[in-house]
Write an enzyme that holds these catalytic residues in place. Structure first.
Site, short mmCIF file in Angstrom:
data_model
loop_
_atom_site.label_atom_id
_atom_site.label_comp_id
_atom_site.label_asym_id
_atom_site.label_seq_id
_atom_site.Cartn_x
_atom_site.Cartn_y
_atom_site.Cartn_z
NE ARG A 25 -23.75 -48.71 -26.92
CZ ARG A 25 -22.73 -49.47 -27.31
NH1 ARG A 25 -21.51 -49.02 -27.19
NH2 ARG A 25 -22.92 -50.67 -27.80
CD GLU B 228 -20.26 -39.51 -40.48
OE1 GLU B 228 -20.89 -40.40 -39.92
OE2 GLU B 228 -19.01 -39.48 -40.51
CD GLU C 41 -13.39 -40.64 -43.14
OE1 GLU C 41 -13.96 -41.62 -43.63
OE2 GLU C 41 -13.67 -40.20 -42.01
CE LYS D 278 -17.62 -43.01 -32.14
NZ LYS D 278 -17.05 -42.29 -33.30
CB CYS E 284 -29.47 -50.08 -28.08
SG CYS E 284 -30.87 -50.05 -29.20
CG ASN F 286 -26.72 -52.99 -27.72
OD1 ASN F 286 -27.14 -52.71 -28.83
ND2 ASN F 286 -25.43 -53.04 -27.44
N GLY F 287 -29.11 -55.05 -29.25
CA GLY F 287 -28.83 -56.14 -30.19
C GLY F 287 -30.06 -56.44 -31.01
CD1 TRP G 61 -29.48 -45.35 -34.27
CD2 TRP G 61 -29.69 -47.49 -34.91
NE1 TRP G 61 -29.26 -45.41 -35.63
CE2 TRP G 61 -29.38 -46.69 -36.04
CE3 TRP G 61 -29.88 -48.86 -35.08
CZ2 TRP G 61 -29.24 -47.24 -37.33
CZ3 TRP G 61 -29.73 -49.40 -36.36
CH2 TRP G 61 -29.42 -48.59 -37.45
CE LYS H 245 -16.26 -38.34 -40.79
NZ LYS H 245 -15.72 -39.48 -40.17
C1 F6R Z 1 -18.18 -42.35 -39.87
C2 F6R Z 1 -18.09 -43.42 -38.90
C3 F6R Z 1 -18.47 -44.78 -39.33
C4 F6R Z 1 -17.58 -45.83 -38.64
C5 F6R Z 1 -18.09 -47.24 -38.96
C6 F6R Z 1 -17.21 -48.29 -38.35
O1 F6R Z 1 -17.76 -41.13 -39.33
O2 F6R Z 1 -17.74 -43.20 -37.77
O3 F6R Z 1 -18.45 -44.93 -40.70
O4 F6R Z 1 -16.27 -45.67 -39.09
O5 F6R Z 1 -19.39 -47.38 -38.48
O6 F6R Z 1 -17.20 -48.19 -36.96
P1 F6R Z 1 -16.08 -48.88 -36.12
O7 F6R Z 1 -14.77 -48.23 -36.46
O8 F6R Z 1 -16.47 -48.63 -34.71
O9 F6R Z 1 -16.07 -50.33 -36.47
#
Ligand code: F6R
Length: 610
Positions: A27, A490, A483, A605, A2, A99-100, A75, A487
């Site tokens: 977001r 997702e 990783e 994100k 959000c 948001n929350g 979201w 990648k």
């Molecule tokens: C995958 C991705 C997520 C973030 C995870 C942590 O491509 O981006 O797995 O790495 O949600 O997010 P942050 O780094 O913002 O705490």
């Protein structure tokens, strides 16, 4: 998770809302809405779907010019994506976006229903609006009613709120979720993230926990918990509007993949002194700090956790101190034993991930020193940790991280060298060769790997018709495989598993059938022989093999269908080159499948809910 935005000033608020929301869409993007003052009325327009759907609705039924508005991109958590669950929500005199998560929304909903409030959505946000409205009906004071509601609400929130009868005023409050205030020449703004406000201004102030803000034309005030009022302390961001745009690339992810050589250098070079040795003094971390660390607990989520796994190997190998890596959402339920001398390291691109933040708070409550490695400046994790190191990757917009992950790994590499040097495990010359590799070999290797686009495309062609894909690797390459697998799944929605190469034969190899794609990573010379024999095991069962490996290995003919060769100017160069290859293969695969690369389904994100 959000995004919220708000504006009050002399300009028309509607285009500002739409522009800001288009940046905040990363977001959350399952529904969207705005509320804007239209004379003495507040008009809401909201819908399920992306911003383009709202734009269409606005074209059909335009708003009149408005000088005060709030907006939201969602979201879904409480209640699925739908028009009625979309924000803003209005109850009585209160219209808000959120948001929350309000954790006690059920009991609050029941209590308010008993008082006669009827609800029209399944959201916790509507409950928050009703609660604030309930207090507002008694006091007529927006700030007092927000404060009273905050005392009753459990969970996390950032709100932007309009009150009937308070024309030209936007109120904001936060606990747990991020909220930035900003000052432009034409008025005041708020948003979940400064990137949304870059088209309008560079002057910002991050609202702190439990603070309430009141924005109106010509005046912004922050109300502290003790009811005193202060002026915001404005800072200038170094981000530019261009840094949050695609800059000619077809996707943010591609742009961010290409930005990695520069980002890697930016993350380490300010931390290397004239003698080529690590120097974190500008981050407020003196050399002696590293000397006293006896063990490390890395806590993070997703890719950030995978960067932590890379760091674990480096720190244990170079500095010889034990390092444990925890998934942040599990950390509090089974916290590792952390003796005196432990350091908890939180890694987060967004600096707002709820699980990582909760782990940080747990560590602090238990008196354990904390260090945060964060990209987004002035975020909650960065602020609350005892020490912080910014990764300086610049805004990362694509939901799937690339440069965020890469810069987390570079910083961890430098930390490994700093600890090893401080504890005399390595000498100045060895340390210098590491910092030289990070600042010279790594960017060169990344640039080199960017030229292999055709090969990644070819590999991707071999993946798109399969439901299951495997990445395998040993040691560091197992961490990279995790990783790589994340990648690919997702953004392309192809199921992919990462396996320690030697572990496959203990069960999972039964899934290998003729044509199953297996991608093997080999950045470590000493491990090649063993990984190669694991490749033979899958190949003899018909697997289609792609080998991503060092360019100095004696690869027997016929080992793989396709081989991506990695530069070997230094260990660091090889590892970062492999990162680039796995990201690009995922990107090309998703592109061929026509997926929404920057906004994969079901994701957001910044994950600000637990
Ligand atoms: C995958 C991705 C997520 C973030 C995870 C942590 O491509 O981006 O797995 O790495 O949600 O997010 P942050 O780094 O913002 O705490």
């Amino acid at each position: 998770m959000c995004g919220i935005i708000g504006y009050t000033g002399t300009a028309n608020a509607i285009p500002k809302m739409m522009k800001g929301l288009s940046v905040l869409e990363y977001r959350g993007y399952d529904s969207v809405g705005i509320a804007a003052e239209q004379g003495s009325q507040t008009k809401i327009m909201k819908c399920k779907g992306r911003i383009s759907v709202l734009e269409e609705k606005l074209r059909e039924t335009p708003f009149e010019i408005s000088h005060c508005a709030i907006g939201h991109t969602r979201w879904a958590t409480h209640g699925g994506p739908s028009d009625k669950n979309a924000h803003p929500h209005r109850v009585g005199a209160v219209t808000l976006v959120h948001n929350g998560i309000i954790e006690n929304d059920k009991s609050l909903r029941a209590a308010l229903s008993e008082k006669g409030v009827s609800f029209h959505s399944e959201t916790d946000t509507e409950v928050a609006a009703a609660l604030i409205n309930d207090f507002f009906a008694q006091s007529g004071d927006p700030v007092a009613s927000i404060r009273a509601a905050m005392e009753e609400m459990k969970g996390s929130f950032a709100f932007a709120i309009l009150f009937e009868g308070h024309t030209g005023e936007v109120f904001a409050a936060r606990r747990g979720s991020p909220l930035i205030l900003a000052r432009g020449t034409d008025g005041y703004y708020l948003a979940s993230d400064m990137t949304a406000l870059l088209p309008f201004t560079k002057e910002y102030c991050a609202l702190k926990e439990n603070q309430i803000a009141r924005l109106r034309h010509g005046d912004a005030k922050i109300m502290l918990e003790d009811s005193s009022k202060v002026d915001p302390e404005w800072n200038m961001t170094t981000m530019t509007p261009e840094s949050a745009q695609k800059g000619g690339y077809s996707h943010f992810m591609l742009k961010e993949i290409h930005e990695q050589s520069g980002a890697a250098v930016k993350s380490v070079s300010p931390r290397i002194d004239a003698n080529g040795l690590p120097d974190f003094s500008a981050d407020g971390i003196e050399k002696d700090f590293w000397k006293d660390i006896q063990s490390m607990q890395i806590v993070a989520c997703g890719s950030a956790m995978h960067a932590g796994l890379v760091g674990q190997r480096l720190i244990e190998d170079l500095a010889k101190i034990p390092v444990n890596v925890s998934i942040a959402s599990e950390f509090r339920y089974h916290p590792p034993i952390m003796p005196k001398g432990s350091l908890v390291v939180l890694i987060s691109q967004s600096g707002e991930t709820a699980d990582t933040l909760a782990a940080l708070r747990y560590a602090k409550e238990n008196g354990i020193p904390t260090l945060a490695i964060v990209n987004a400046v002035e975020t909650t994790i960065a602020r609350e940790a005892d020490r912080r190191i910014y990764t300086y990757a610049g805004p990362e917009i694509a939901v799937a991280t690339t440069k965020g992950y890469c810069t987390q790994a570079t910083v961890l590499w430098l930390i490994a060298a700093a600890i090893a040097l401080a504890t005399n495990r390595i000498d100045n010359a060895q340390t210098h060769s590491i910092t030289r590799a990070l600042t010279e070999d790594v960017p060169a290797a990344i640039e080199n790997m960017l030229t292999l686009e055709n090969q990644y495309h070819r590999i991707a062609r071999g993946l798109i018709n399969h439901e299951h894909v495997f990445y395998i690797g040993r040691g560091m390459d197992y961490a990279l495989s995790m990783e790589a697998s994340l990648k690919l799944k997702e953004i392309s929605y192809i199921h992919c598993e990462a396996y320690a190469a030697g572990e496959l034969k203990h069960g999972t190899i039964s899934l290998i059938e003729p044509g199953t794609p297996v991608l093997a990573i080999c950045t470590e010379k000493d491990l090649f022989e063993k990984t190669e024999s694991n490749i033979r095991e899958v190949r003899s069962r018909g697997a289609q093999v792609t080998l991503i490996c060092r360019n100095d290995l004696p690869i027997p003919p016929g080992t793989a269908d396709e081989t991506v060769l990695l530069p070997t100017t230094s260990d660091a160069a090889t590892v970062f080159a492999a990162m680039l290859a796995i990201q690009y293969i995922a990107y090309e695969t998703a592109l061929l499948l026509g997926c929404d690369i920057d906004r994969p389904r079901n994701l957001a994100k910044s994950v600000t809910v637990e």
